[in-house]
Scaffold this motif. Structure first.
Motif, PDB file in Angstrom:
ATOM      1  N   LEU B  21      -3.484  -5.473  -3.175  1.00 27.24           N
ATOM      2  CA  LEU B  21      -4.148  -6.251  -2.128  1.00 27.24           C
ATOM      3  C   LEU B  21      -5.485  -6.787  -2.655  1.00 27.24           C
ATOM      4  O   LEU B  21      -5.826  -7.956  -2.471  1.00 27.24           O
ATOM      5  CB  LEU B  21      -4.384  -5.388  -0.885  1.00 27.24           C
ATOM      6  N   LYS B  24      -4.900  -9.671  -4.857  1.00 29.74           N
ATOM      7  CA  LYS B  24      -4.480 -10.858  -4.104  1.00 29.74           C
ATOM      8  C   LYS B  24      -5.648 -11.553  -3.420  1.00 29.74           C
ATOM      9  O   LYS B  24      -5.764 -12.776  -3.475  1.00 29.74           O
ATOM     10  CB  LYS B  24      -3.435 -10.464  -3.039  1.00 29.74           C
ATOM     11  N   ILE B  25      -6.479 -10.763  -2.746  1.00 29.94           N
ATOM     12  CA  ILE B  25      -7.558 -11.431  -2.013  1.00 29.94           C
ATOM     13  C   ILE B  25      -8.652 -11.929  -2.965  1.00 29.94           C
ATOM     14  O   ILE B  25      -9.285 -12.938  -2.708  1.00 29.94           O
ATOM     15  CB  ILE B  25      -8.132 -10.569  -0.853  1.00 29.94           C
ATOM     16  N   THR B  26      -8.819 -11.245  -4.107  1.00 21.99           N
ATOM     17  CA  THR B  26      -9.782 -11.743  -5.105  1.00 21.99           C
ATOM     18  C   THR B  26      -9.365 -13.133  -5.565  1.00 21.99           C
ATOM     19  O   THR B  26     -10.191 -14.035  -5.674  1.00 21.99           O
ATOM     20  CB  THR B  26      -9.848 -10.795  -6.317  1.00 21.99           C
ATOM     21  N   ALA B  28      -7.820 -15.213  -3.901  1.00 24.40           N
ATOM     22  CA  ALA B  28      -7.920 -16.204  -2.827  1.00 24.40           C
ATOM     23  C   ALA B  28      -9.392 -16.510  -2.555  1.00 24.40           C
ATOM     24  O   ALA B  28      -9.711 -17.300  -1.682  1.00 24.40           O
ATOM     25  CB  ALA B  28      -7.248 -15.678  -1.580  1.00 24.40           C
ATOM     26  N   LEU B  30     -11.868 -13.944  -2.026  1.00 26.14           N
ATOM     27  CA  LEU B  30     -12.595 -12.778  -1.513  1.00 26.14           C
ATOM     28  C   LEU B  30     -12.748 -11.811  -2.674  1.00 26.14           C
ATOM     29  O   LEU B  30     -11.871 -11.009  -2.937  1.00 26.14           O
ATOM     30  CB  LEU B  30     -11.799 -12.101  -0.391  1.00 26.14           C
ATOM     31  N   TRP B  55     -15.561 -14.801   7.036  1.00 26.33           N
ATOM     32  CA  TRP B  55     -14.995 -13.618   6.378  1.00 26.33           C
ATOM     33  C   TRP B  55     -15.867 -12.373   6.565  1.00 26.33           C
ATOM     34  O   TRP B  55     -15.559 -11.313   6.038  1.00 26.33           O
ATOM     35  CB  TRP B  55     -14.850 -13.874   4.856  1.00 26.33           C
ATOM     36  N   VAL B  61     -11.335 -11.018   7.591  1.00 23.24           N
ATOM     37  CA  VAL B  61     -10.593 -10.710   6.369  1.00 23.24           C
ATOM     38  C   VAL B  61      -9.098 -10.571   6.694  1.00 23.24           C
ATOM     39  O   VAL B  61      -8.243 -11.061   5.957  1.00 23.24           O
ATOM     40  CB  VAL B  61     -11.149  -9.427   5.702  1.00 23.24           C
ATOM     41  N   GLU B  64      -7.397 -13.866   6.825  1.00 18.36           N
ATOM     42  CA  GLU B  64      -7.096 -14.417   5.500  1.00 18.36           C
ATOM     43  C   GLU B  64      -5.872 -13.729   4.902  1.00 18.36           C
ATOM     44  O   GLU B  64      -5.000 -14.367   4.308  1.00 18.36           O
ATOM     45  CB  GLU B  64      -8.314 -14.239   4.581  1.00 18.36           C
ATOM     46  N   ILE B  65      -5.807 -12.396   5.070  1.00 12.10           N
ATOM     47  CA  ILE B  65      -4.652 -11.651   4.535  1.00 12.10           C
ATOM     48  C   ILE B  65      -3.373 -12.129   5.219  1.00 12.10           C
ATOM     49  O   ILE B  65      -2.335 -12.311   4.576  1.00 12.10           O
ATOM     50  CB  ILE B  65      -4.857 -10.134   4.735  1.00 12.10           C
ATOM     51  N   ILE B  68      -2.325 -15.284   3.611  1.00 13.46           N
ATOM     52  CA  ILE B  68      -1.793 -15.118   2.256  1.00 13.46           C
ATOM     53  C   ILE B  68      -0.409 -14.468   2.278  1.00 13.46           C
ATOM     54  O   ILE B  68       0.483 -14.847   1.537  1.00 13.46           O
ATOM     55  CB  ILE B  68      -2.739 -14.243   1.388  1.00 13.46           C
ATOM     56  N   THR B  69      -0.262 -13.454   3.148  1.00 19.75           N
ATOM     57  CA  THR B  69       0.975 -12.673   3.105  1.00 19.75           C
ATOM     58  C   THR B  69       2.015 -13.162   4.111  1.00 19.75           C
ATOM     59  O   THR B  69       3.169 -12.744   4.055  1.00 19.75           O
ATOM     60  CB  THR B  69       0.696 -11.178   3.398  1.00 19.75           C
TER      61      THR B  69
END
Lengths: 342, 682
Positions: B21, B24-26, B28, B30, B55, B61, B64-65, B68-69
């Motif tokens: 995780l 993934k967020i890095t 994107a 974050l 954010w 957050v 955003e997740i 993405i997911t």
């Protein structure tokens, strides 16, 4: 004729006896008897006046005499020369020691920061970029507004700044030089800008109120994010080695959109994780992105027609990584025992 | 900002391991800089860029997740009571500064049972490093980290006059904030006041008098939107920074103000058993216009330089919460209010690129254009050339700070006029920009001598700065300093550096740049140097170098015990502009030269240069080389005199010089020297 030859021989013997210890005199005799205008040559020329019979006889005699004189003179000269070189060998100090230290002029060192700047700028020059410099004392407009960093905006926080009178300031990054260059040059623009920048940071092992940056800018028709990735990847491999990996993370800079933070695989541990890279295997090395249309328009570049990318990096950080230096203050202390290592 | 993984899972299902995780967020945007495992939870430290205030909360957050997911956000329970747009009879909210506060809501909550916060809430707050006080105060804090909306609870019974006013403070007003510090206010600072006094610094911190305590029964819950610039100015002015103003400065979601109040109301009801039957008062708010951006998908693809399909673009934008209308190959994108950072088409480009994945974009070399201009300016090349040459002569390059103290500049007798002053220096050590390179090199010499490094041959290529009238100038300089020995070896023993070593370096710089016409001028009045050992070189009426032995008093000022310190400064641009760039061939001389020596005895005050000048003048071009090969003073000659021995090489370009020709000119030279310099021949 016979008499003449005898006389010559006698004269030679006498002269030779007088001269035999002096190389110079012996050389003179060589000219006197054997030279182009020497005595034997003169006699030789007079052979034409003799009869058909006598000519070969005396010719032979003259040559014999010539050989004899030559042999004597050369033999003596060689002997003399030998004696001279032997004498000079004898005169050499007895304690001649070939292992004594060399007597040499020290050569100086170029400061490690200059070396890194030269190396980085050099490899961009190889790609076709130009090196440009800009003033360190800047206007608010060039340092901020033209770069889409509005007054009283939180994005200014990353750029704490030293101010002078009348709102002049010490540039907090090399980016204002981009603006100045674009104000005077139409695209295509292909430049790198090295130079000093200033931020009021308290000094410690990793912070300095004065440091160096290198900025790159490429503006042309049809420039894309893929081009940014291409150029920076070549750069990273040239600077840190062919096996260097690179990754782009989304980020935010007011003067680029899209923006990216660029990491390279740790040059210490090759990505396995170590204390230098905080076990992550990656080192943050530069900021980059496609130039924000507002920046282009501030310089009268049509952002519908042209696009481009910009990037910037800290010279001290690269130098510290490259040379394994753990304290930024060493660069400005100038202890010569430090400088001379590079 | 700290984000708890377990807390996140309240709002969105997360099936991947925490490390995955974080990655993934890095990627994107974050940036997870570190993570910490504790008590079955993972706490991420995330660096959030200043453009994404949305954010700055767990819901932000989670949103955003979810994008993405592709997993849906779970709805957050709230108190559904609709707000009233008018003040009730018994309490009044008044917004006097509408631009400083475009939206202010208050809600009266009664009969709180103040107690420690429940375990689940306290645990969450502690994990992310927040302080807990009691349930009455903690709920607003919890909501801040949950929704991103800073809120404040006033003890209602301590507000005087049944009203709050949002206004600028008046000069002379002050407030003691909850941290116990008394703060003086003025009209640049936005405050919340009751009928009599300030009760909070808007968006930054509440007052001590009206804070929620163990005895509090009823509260006024504030949820508002304050103008970022106003809050930022006040925070700077007061030197006070909190989680609250951090968010207001970056923009909170103005449409989220009531929602957050409704969420807090529900928590007050559930956690403190309070009566939340009074609705939120939301006066004077006009909804913001929805922003629309036109986007051309072909150009979008082209700027990224990757084969992203139209469908992928659509899916990405929809997942991020953008509205999408398509018309003839163009999109119109509707931006949700919480995405105030989205203004132009290029912002849309970034959204698509980052979610599609920067790492999936190819690496392509652009076609660079050949340029006629040189890759390096003349000045840049001059600096490179100087560096090469000086290191070849054994000098080391230094780089020093350009900001110095006025004390240091005064001690080095630097000019007092036209100094460049820093208005906000960090310390007195960095209050001025240097107007002399001498200070910088003396500091390097001092550092090295203190560390027992005694051979100091250094140079710096740097700038001096001046403030003349309204203008600032910065000029590139070459500075050279010599301390120690000129040579030191077992064969020739040693000799200390002297003025002529320095002069040699300076003249070889000139030589390197092909500068041949310059004159030396003695300068007895430069305060930086010893009066007898200072000179300037002049070329075309411009000073192209100043050099000398550093004044003894200055050395004392810098604690330098070594007496012989030599220093030279050269303006690089003047040298670069005089640089000889075109060289033309002259034939190598065909006729032999004749060498004659002259030994003169002259009075000690006759300079070598005056003899050289005479020889040059009389020889009128026949002397191709004049060298001083000996200088003698001592018992062999009268006390006040010295002997100068020159070797002169005569040569003509037209013919072999005859004995008579050489004798003629040589004796003319001798005659001129003896009459003009009162010289005797030796």
């Amino acid at each position: 004729m016979e008499e003449i030859l005898k006389k010559i021989e006698q004269e030679f013997e006498q002269n030779f006896a007088d001269a035999q210890a002096q190389a110079g005199k012996l050389e003179e005799l060589k000219i006197k008897f054997l030279g182009r205008k020497g005595q034997l040559n003169t006699v030789f020329k007079s052979l034409s006046g003799l009869s058909q019979q006598d000519r070969p006889v005396f010719g032979k005699r003259i040559n014999e005499l010539k050989e004899k004189i030559e042999k004597k003179l050369n033999g003596r000269l060689t002997a003399l020369n030998e004696r001279v070189s032997k004498a000079s060998a004898d005169r050499r100090p007895e304690n001649f020691d070939i292992t004594l230290p060399a007597i040499k002029k020290d050569t100086g060192s170029v400061h490690p920061l200059t070396q890194v700047i030269d190396q980085i700028c050099g490899l961009f020059v190889e790609m076709g970029f130009m090196i440009v410099e800009g003033p360190e004392i800047e206007t608010e407009y060039h340092n901020f507004e033209a770069l889409n960093i509005p007054l009283e905006h939180p994005s200014r926080e990353a750029f704490d700044t030293f101010y002078l009178e009348n709102k002049y300031l010490l540039r907090s990054h090399t980016s204002p030089a981009q603006i100045r260059f674009m104000e005077e040059h139409k695209p295509p623009v292909q430049i790198v800008v090295p130079g000093k920048v200033y931020r009021p940071d308290a000094t410690d092992a990793s912070h300095s109120f004065m440091f160096h940056q290198i900025e790159g800018l490429l503006i042309d028709k049809g420039i894309t994010f893929a081009h940014l990735r291409g150029v920076l990847s070549v750069f990273a491999k040239k600077l840190f080695g062919e096996k260097t990996k690179m990754r782009f993370r989304p980020s935010f800079f007011p003067f680029t959109e899209p923006s990216a933070e660029v990491d390279i695989s740790c040059i210490i541990c090759a990505g396995r994780g170590c204390s230098v890279c905080g076990q992550s295997g990656w080192l943050e090395i530069l900021g980059s992105g496609l130039v924000h249309p507002k920046v282009l328009e501030a310089c009268n570049v049509n952002s519908r027609k042209y696009s481009g990318f910009a990037f910037g990096l800290g010279v001290e950080r690269v130098a510290m990584l490259k040379y394994g230096i753990d304290d930024i203050r060493l660069f400005f202390e100038n202890d010569l025992r430090f400088i001379k290592q590079f | 900002m700290k984000i708890s993984l377990q807390w996140l899972k309240t709002y969105v299902d997360i099936k991947v391991p925490s490390g995955e995780l974080a990655r993934k967020i890095t990627f994107a945007g974050l940036d997870v800089s570190s993570s910490c495992e504790c008590c079955g939870d993972t706490v991420f430290e995330i660096e959030i860029t200043s453009n994404r205030p949305d954010w700055l909360s767990h819901i932000g957050v989670a949103r955003e997740i979810s994008a993405i997911t592709g997993r849906k956000l779970k709805p957050l329970p709230i108190d559904k009571l609709k707000p009233k747009t008018k003040n009730p009879a018994h309490f009044k909210i008044e917004i006097q500064d509408k631009s400083g506060c475009p939206r202010y809501t208050g809600r009266i909550i009664r009969n709180l049972k103040i107690a420690p916060s429940p375990g689940w809430m306290a645990k969450r707050l502690t994990r992310i490093g927040a302080r807990t006080v009691n349930n009455g105060a903690d709920i607003t804090n919890y909501c801040l980290f949950e929704t991103g909306q800073p809120m404040h609870a006033f003890d209602l019974d301590k507000l005087e006059g049944n009203k709050v006013i949002v206004r600028r403070a008046k000069k002379g007003e002050s407030i003691v904030t909850i941290d116990g510090v008394k703060r003086e206010l003025d009209d640049s600072i936005l405050i919340i006041a009751d009928a009599k006094k300030p009760v909070a610094i808007a968006g930054i911190m509440g007052g001590l008098d009206t804070e929620v305590t163990d005895k509090t029964k009823n509260i006024l819950l504030e949820s508002a939107y304050f103008d970022p610039v106003t809050i930022r100015r006040a925070s700077r002015k007061l030197g006070l920074s909190t989680e609250s103003n951090y968010r207001f400065e970056r923009n909170v979601d103005i449409d989220n103000v009531v929602f957050s109040s409704q969420r807090a109301a529900l928590l007050y009801k559930e956690v403190t058993g309070a009566d939340t039957s009074a609705p939120c008062i939301d006066i004077n708010y006009t909804k913001k216009k929805i922003l629309k951006i036109d986007a051309d998908w072909g150009r979008l693809k082209q700027l990224i330089g990757a084969p992203i399909s139209k469908k992928e673009i659509k899916d990405i934008l929809k997942a991020l919460g953008f509205g999408l209308k398509e018309n003839k190959g163009k999109f119109q994108i509707t931006v949700p209010v919480f995405r105030r950072d989205m203004r132009i088409f290029e912002d849309v480009v970034e959204e698509v690129a980052r979610i599609w994945g920067y790492e999936r974009i190819q690496q392509v070399m652009p076609k660079l254009k050949a340029h006629i201009e040189p890759a390096k300016s003349a000045l840049y090349q001059a600096k490179e050339q100087m560096r090469k040459m000086l290191t070849g002569q054994g000098l080391n390059e230094v780089i020093t700070y350009t900001l110095l103290s006025s004390k240091n500049l005064d001690e080095a007798k630097a000019e007092k006029q036209n100094r460049v002053v820093i208005q906000n220096p960090l310390s007195a050590q960095q209050e001025l920009m240097r107007n002399s390179m001498l200070v910088s090199l003396l500091k390097v010499i001092n550092t090295n001598l203190n560390r027992k490094v005694k051979e100091i041959k250094i140079f710096e290529l740097g700038k001096v700065y001046k403030h003349i009238g309204k203008n600032f100038t910065e000029l590139e300089q070459l500075a050279v300093a010599l301390v120690g020995t000129s040579y030191n070896n077992w064969k020739d023993r040693q000799r200390g550096v002297n003025f002529h070593d320095l002069k040699g370096i300076v003249e070889s710089v000139f030589g390197q740049f092909g500068i041949t016409s310059y004159k030396l001028k003695i300068d007895k009045n430069n305060p930086c140097f010893a009066p007898d050992e200072c000179a300037v070189f002049i070329s075309d009426a411009k000073e192209i170098a100043v050099l000398g032995k550093v004044n003894g008093q200055i050395l004392k000022n810098f604690d330098i015990t070594e007496e012989n310190v030599y220093f030279a400064q050269l303006p690089v641009s003047l040298i670069a502009t005089r640089m000889k760039t075109e060289y033309k061939y002259t034939p190598v001389p065909r006729y032999p030269s004749v060498i004659r020596d002259i030994a003169l005895v002259v009075s000690k005050d006759i300079s070598a240069q005056s003899a050289l000048d005479i020889i040059q003048e009389i020889a009128a071009g026949l002397a191709v080389k004049i060298e001083l090969f000996d200088l003698y003073t001592g018992n062999q000659i009268p006390r006040d005199s010295k002997s100068l021995a020159f070797s002169i090489e005569y040569q003509s370009r037209k013919s072999t010089l005859t004995e008579e020709e050489v004798n003629k000119v040589h004796s003319e030279i001798l005659a001129a020297l003896t009459t003009r310099l009162k010289a005797a021949l030796r």
